[in-house]
Scaffold this motif. Structure first.
Motif, short mmCIF file in Angstrom:
data_model
loop_
_atom_site.label_atom_id
_atom_site.label_comp_id
_atom_site.label_asym_id
_atom_site.label_seq_id
_atom_site.Cartn_x
_atom_site.Cartn_y
_atom_site.Cartn_z
N PHE A 71 0.82 -1.22 0.00
CA PHE A 71 0.00 0.00 0.00
C PHE A 71 0.85 1.26 0.00
CE2 PHE A 71 -2.71 -3.32 1.82
CZ PHE A 71 -3.72 -3.29 0.88
N ASP A 72 2.14 0.99 -0.03
CA ASP A 72 3.08 2.09 -0.10
C ASP A 72 2.79 3.16 0.96
OD1 ASP A 72 5.22 3.48 -0.81
OD2 ASP A 72 4.33 4.37 -2.63
N TRP A 73 2.95 2.75 2.19
CA TRP A 73 2.66 3.65 3.30
C TRP A 73 3.93 4.25 3.88
CZ3 TRP A 73 -1.33 -0.25 5.46
CH2 TRP A 73 -2.59 0.01 4.93
N ARG A 74 4.86 4.37 3.02
CA ARG A 74 6.12 4.91 3.54
C ARG A 74 5.93 6.34 4.03
NH1 ARG A 74 11.46 3.13 0.39
NH2 ARG A 74 12.19 4.76 1.76
N ASP A 75 4.89 6.96 3.45
CA ASP A 75 4.64 8.32 3.91
C ASP A 75 3.75 8.34 5.15
OD1 ASP A 75 6.20 9.38 1.97
OD2 ASP A 75 4.56 9.33 0.49
N ALA A 76 2.92 7.25 5.24
CA ALA A 76 2.07 7.20 6.44
C ALA A 76 2.58 6.10 7.35
CB ALA A 76 0.62 6.95 6.03
N ARG A 77 3.71 6.38 8.01
CA ARG A 77 4.36 5.33 8.80
C ARG A 77 3.51 4.85 9.97
NH1 ARG A 77 9.56 8.76 8.30
NH2 ARG A 77 10.15 8.13 6.18
N ALA A 78 2.68 5.76 10.46
CA ALA A 78 1.82 5.39 11.60
C ALA A 78 1.00 4.16 11.24
CB ALA A 78 0.89 6.54 11.95
N ASN A 79 0.49 4.11 10.02
CA ASN A 79 -0.33 2.95 9.60
C ASN A 79 0.48 1.67 9.60
OD1 ASN A 79 -2.47 4.58 9.31
ND2 ASN A 79 -2.27 4.82 7.07
N ILE A 81 3.08 1.09 11.37
CA ILE A 81 3.30 0.70 12.77
C ILE A 81 2.09 -0.05 13.30
CG2 ILE A 81 3.56 1.62 15.12
CD1 ILE A 81 5.51 3.63 13.97
N MET A 82 0.90 0.45 12.91
CA MET A 82 -0.32 -0.23 13.35
C MET A 82 -0.36 -1.68 12.86
SD MET A 82 -1.56 1.78 15.27
CE MET A 82 -3.24 1.82 15.75
N LEU A 83 0.08 -1.86 11.61
CA LEU A 83 0.11 -3.23 11.07
C LEU A 83 1.00 -4.14 11.90
CD1 LEU A 83 0.25 -2.96 7.17
CD2 LEU A 83 -1.38 -4.24 8.54
N TYR A 84 2.22 -3.59 12.21
CA TYR A 84 3.15 -4.39 13.04
C TYR A 84 2.54 -4.66 14.40
CZ TYR A 84 6.96 -4.03 9.71
OH TYR A 84 7.74 -4.14 8.61
N MET A 85 1.87 -3.61 14.92
CA MET A 85 1.27 -3.73 16.24
C MET A 85 0.25 -4.87 16.26
SD MET A 85 1.57 -2.46 19.21
CE MET A 85 1.96 -0.74 19.38
N LEU A 86 -0.50 -4.93 15.14
CA LEU A 86 -1.51 -5.98 15.00
C LEU A 86 -0.86 -7.36 15.15
CD1 LEU A 86 -4.57 -6.07 14.37
CD2 LEU A 86 -3.95 -6.54 11.99
N GLY A 87 0.29 -7.50 14.45
CA GLY A 87 1.01 -8.78 14.52
C GLY A 87 1.45 -9.10 15.93
N VAL A 88 1.95 -8.04 16.63
CA VAL A 88 2.44 -8.25 18.00
C VAL A 88 1.29 -8.71 18.91
CG1 VAL A 88 3.37 -7.08 20.03
CG2 VAL A 88 4.38 -6.67 17.77
N VAL A 89 0.14 -8.00 18.79
CA VAL A 89 -1.00 -8.32 19.65
C VAL A 89 -1.48 -9.75 19.37
CG1 VAL A 89 -3.41 -7.76 20.18
CG2 VAL A 89 -1.71 -5.93 19.96
N TYR A 90 -1.52 -10.06 18.08
CA TYR A 90 -1.99 -11.41 17.73
C TYR A 90 -1.08 -12.48 18.34
CZ TYR A 90 -3.07 -15.60 15.13
OH TYR A 90 -3.40 -16.87 14.82
N THR A 91 0.24 -12.26 18.17
CA THR A 91 1.19 -13.23 18.71
C THR A 91 1.05 -13.33 20.22
OG1 THR A 91 2.66 -12.28 17.06
CG2 THR A 91 3.58 -14.00 18.47
#
Lengths: 556, 232
Positions: A71-79, A81-91
């Motif tokens: 999705f090319d969110w290099r400009d919207a890094r917050a998003n 981070i949210m994706l990574y956060m999702l992975g962390v919470v799931y794990t």
């Protein structure tokens, strides 16, 4: 990353594994020592599962990174981070703390590498993402801790339910059994079902106090080593666990059964997987089981002893009553016989023929009475001692009652016997000679307590697969409380009209009815007389009789 | 009434009972032989050829049942068994292995004489092959030539099996017929254990012949042993 520390983290998280003493690696050796391959495979398999979890976290982080790129969110890094956060919470929720921390570190590294400008690569100087890392780590630890705790609570609750159920079902089964043997097999069954193992209960032998296996559910080899472990448990009143207490090569876990007064025995468990891996709740359950069984066993043994004492006392009572009745009841007819015979020998030549006849009748009647007394004593003793074998067969009630009346023809000469049976009375599975004796005694009793010329009525009916036979005689009623007493041995009614007996006739009736699984009771019939009711359960169905077709005329 | 030559062998170990039997029997015109042992009894039965044997079940040297069985191997002499209370099983075994009748101790001499008469009559009938064509007991009359049964001169219809059963009892009227014998002779050897057939058919027969089936005059049951057709 080093595998060793993360493994320990997982180890601590999973409660079952953690509590299994000795710890995984320590036990590996002891299990190998026991030569049990399956335990080793089990440990290897657990390792594989844990490694797979770490593999999955890598996949998750890769997926988040890929999505970020897509999705090319290099400009919207917050998003991103949210994706990574999702992975962390799931794990954290699904795999626990170790993989969660691993994911968060991996995520920060990936983020830093792929998304922090200006280009792909590490910029370790860029400390502003150190903050992201710590947040992610905190989230990972927090969520995984919460999830673990929730899981543990659920597991504990479930275990508690299972434990309660197991205990309840054991106590229910124990309370419904009285015999020691039955109780032991119930206990062994529960042990082996709940703890998935072979079980045996060892009891001290009465003769020498040595332990011996009283009951096992599967072949339970008791080598000298096993027996010595069992003895240890019995003597020390402590659990003997092969994992830490013994070095004699015994496989079994031995638990003393401690009752309220003394140790009643030992329960031995042998797991099919070598050593036992009991967690705390299971350990508690094990002790609770042992307690319950010990108490039940103690109760059963106590019950058995009291029962035996009762039987002994009963036998003693019978013996003393027997002695007193032999001395009195048997001597009375003997005295008449001896007297009459001696006067005949002495002076038969000078006696009138009427006197001679009278004395001879007296001898005959008294001998007959003596015979009945001895017969009753014999029957009672044999019934009580269980010498009589009950030979059941399909019989007709009408036939047996008819035989009893025929046999008592002399005694019933002055009475009118009326028998009313329904035509469709089924055959009954009884011992014909015993049931004949039952009716002989009941008819004899009826004749004894009713005046000459009165009716004795016998009737029968079947309802709800129970046959009830009523023997009624007119005459004076039983006193209150006498309804049960008449069946006691050596009890005699007050109003006997002719020749008293030893007071065993009705006791014999009761014994006979009881050996047929039935009941007998006496009842006053509203001022008219007394009825005896014999109820016999109708078990099974008489075999069919193939009917004939033609009549005798037709065949001619 | 009885031929004076009728000889009775008494095998009984109690001397007092032997004395009572000897005195009573000789009083009624029988001559007696006595022994207290089963083995000697067997020898005497073979050597003296008595007309009737009175056999006690409780002998000191061998089982009374075995004595009965051994005698039956070579002789049809009537055997009457004396049994005590508690020997019911032995009694039935002895009857099944050939003894003719039994008496339970204590017994009166009238009973004994009646049993002996029945047993002796059956023996002579079998030996001489004679057959009474008409049987009468009380109100019961059976014409065996025509296979007709009357009670109070009223003809009673019996099924073939009922008739066979009655006939089997008449053949041994007054004497005991064991369940085994009845089952074997009326239904066949395969029915030896089907006692319920006997109960059902005996019940039917009583309903047809007896005034009060529960207080029978003719068809008397000896529970656990067999049946008897009463003559008086």
């Amino acid at each position: 990353m080093n595998k060793q520390p993360s493994l320990r983290v997982i180890d601590r998280r999973s409660r079952v594994d953690h509590l299994s003493s000795p710890p995984i690696f320590g036990s590996e050796e002891s299990k190998l020592f026991h030569g049990n391959d399956s335990a080793v495979t089990k440990v290897r398999w657990k390792l594989k599962v844990k490694l797979a979890a770490y593999g999955l976290t890598i996949v998750l982080v890769a997926l988040a990174t890929l999505l970020g790129f897509l999705f090319d969110w290099r400009d919207a890094r917050a998003n991103v981070i949210m994706l990574y956060m999702l992975g962390v919470v799931y794990t954290a929720t699904s795999m626990g703390r170790g993989p969660a921390i691993f994911t968060s570190i991996l995520s920060v590294l990936a983020f830093d590498y792929f998304f922090v400008s200006p280009a792909i690569g590490f910029y370790p100087a860029d400390v502003k993402y150190f903050f992201s890392l710590s947040v992610m780590l905190s989230v990972a630890i927090l969520v995984s801790e919460l999830a673990t705790r929730a899981r543990e609570r659920a597991k504990l609750a479930q275990e508690r339910v299972q434990t309660t159920e197991a205990q309840y079902s054991l106590s229910r089964d124990l309370s419904s059994t009285k015999a020691v043997d039955e109780l032991l097999s119930v206990a062994v069954r529960h042990f082996s079902e709940v703890f998935h193992c072979k079980a045996a209960i060892l009891l001290p032998r009465e003769a020498d106090g040595k332990l011996f296996p009283a009951v096992t559910n599967q072949p339970f080899e008791l080598s000298e080593a096993e027996l010595s472990s069992a003895r240890d448990a019995y003597m020390t009143k402590h659990l003997v666990d092969p994992a830490n207490d013994t070095d004699n090569g015994a496989f079994g876990l031995y638990l003393p059964l401690i009752g309220s007064q003394k140790t009643v025995g030992v329960v031995g468990l042998i797991s099919s997987e070598g050593a036992f891996d009991f967690d705390q709740p299971h350990r508690n359950l094990l002790f609770a089981f042992a307690n319950q069984i010990a108490v039940a066993l103690e109760r059963a043994v106590l019950w058995k002893t009291t029962e035996e004492a009762n039987i002994r006392a009963d036998r003693e009572r019978l013996r003393s009553a027997l002695l007193s009745s032999v001395s009195h009841d048997l001597r009375t007819p003997l005295s008449s016989i001896t007297g009459a015979a001696s006067s005949l020998i002495e002076s038969v030549d000078v006696m009138s023929s009427d006197t001679v006849k009278e004395l001879l009748h007296s001898i005959y009647d008294e001998a007959d009475r003596l015979n009945r007394l001895v017969g009753n004593l014999l029957d009672m003793t044999r019934l009580q001692a269980g010498i009589i074998t009950v030979k059941k067969d399909w019989n007709s009630l009408e036939e047996i009652v008819g035989a009893a009346i025929t046999r008592l023809r002399g005694r019933l000469r002055d009475h009118k016997v009326v028998v009313k049976f329904p035509d469709d009375l089924p055959l009954i599975d009884v011992d014909p000679t015993l049931i004949e004796q039952l009716f002989i005694n009941l008819l004899d009793n009826a004749a004894k307590y009713s005046k000459a010329g009165n009716e004795i009525r016998i009737s029968a009916q079947v309802s709800n697969r129970v046959l009830t036979v009523e023997v009624f005689n007119t005459g004076s009623e039983l006193l209150s409380g006498e309804e049960a007493k008449v069946f006691e041995k050596f009890y005699r009614g007050r109003h006997t009209l002719t020749g008293g007996g030893v007071g065993l006739g009705l006791a014999i009736c009761q014994a006979i009815v009881q050996t047929h699984g039935g009941k007998i009771l006496a009842e006053n019939m509203s001022g008219e007389g007394v009825s005896f009711f014999v109820t016999l359960p109708l078990e099974g169905e008489a075999p069919k009789v193939i009917p004939e077709e033609e009549s005798v005329e037709a065949s001619k | 009434m009885t031929e004076p030559s009728t000889r009775v062998l008494i095998i009984e170990d109690e001397p007092e009972i032997r004395r009572f039997l000897r005195v009573s029997l000789s009083e009624h015109g029988y001559s007696t032989l006595e022994t207290g042992e089963g083995g000697e009894g067997l020898t005497m039965a073979a050597a003296e050829r008595p007309d009737l044997v009175i056999l006690d079940l409780g002998l000191p040297d061998m089982d009374g049942m075995d004595v009965a069985k051994r005698i039956r191997e070579w002789s049809k002499v009537p055997i009457i068994i004396l049994s005590a209370r508690g020997q019911e099983t032995d009694k039935v075994t002895a009857l099944d292995s050939g003894a003719d009748d039994y008496l339970t101790k204590p017994f009166g001499v009238q009973e004994l004489l009646a049993r002996m008469r029945v047993a002796l009559r059956k023996y002579t009938q079998v030996a001489e092959g004679e057959k009474e064509p008409i049987f009468i007991a009380g109100k019961l009359r059976v014409d065996m030539a025509k296979r007709l049964v009357f009670v109070n001169d009223e003809e009673i219809h019996l099924t073939p099996i009922e008739y066979k059963l009655l006939h089997e009892l008449i053949k041994n009227a007054g004497g005991l017929v064991t369940q085994q014998t009845l089952l074997r002779n009326v239904w066949g050897p395969g029915y030896a254990k089907e006692g319920h057939y006997l109960r059902v058919y005996m019940g039917n027969l009583r309903r047809k012949l007896e005034e009060d089936p529960a207080q029978p005059q003719y068809l008397i049951t000896e529970p656990g042993v067999g049946y008897r057709l009463r003559m008086s």
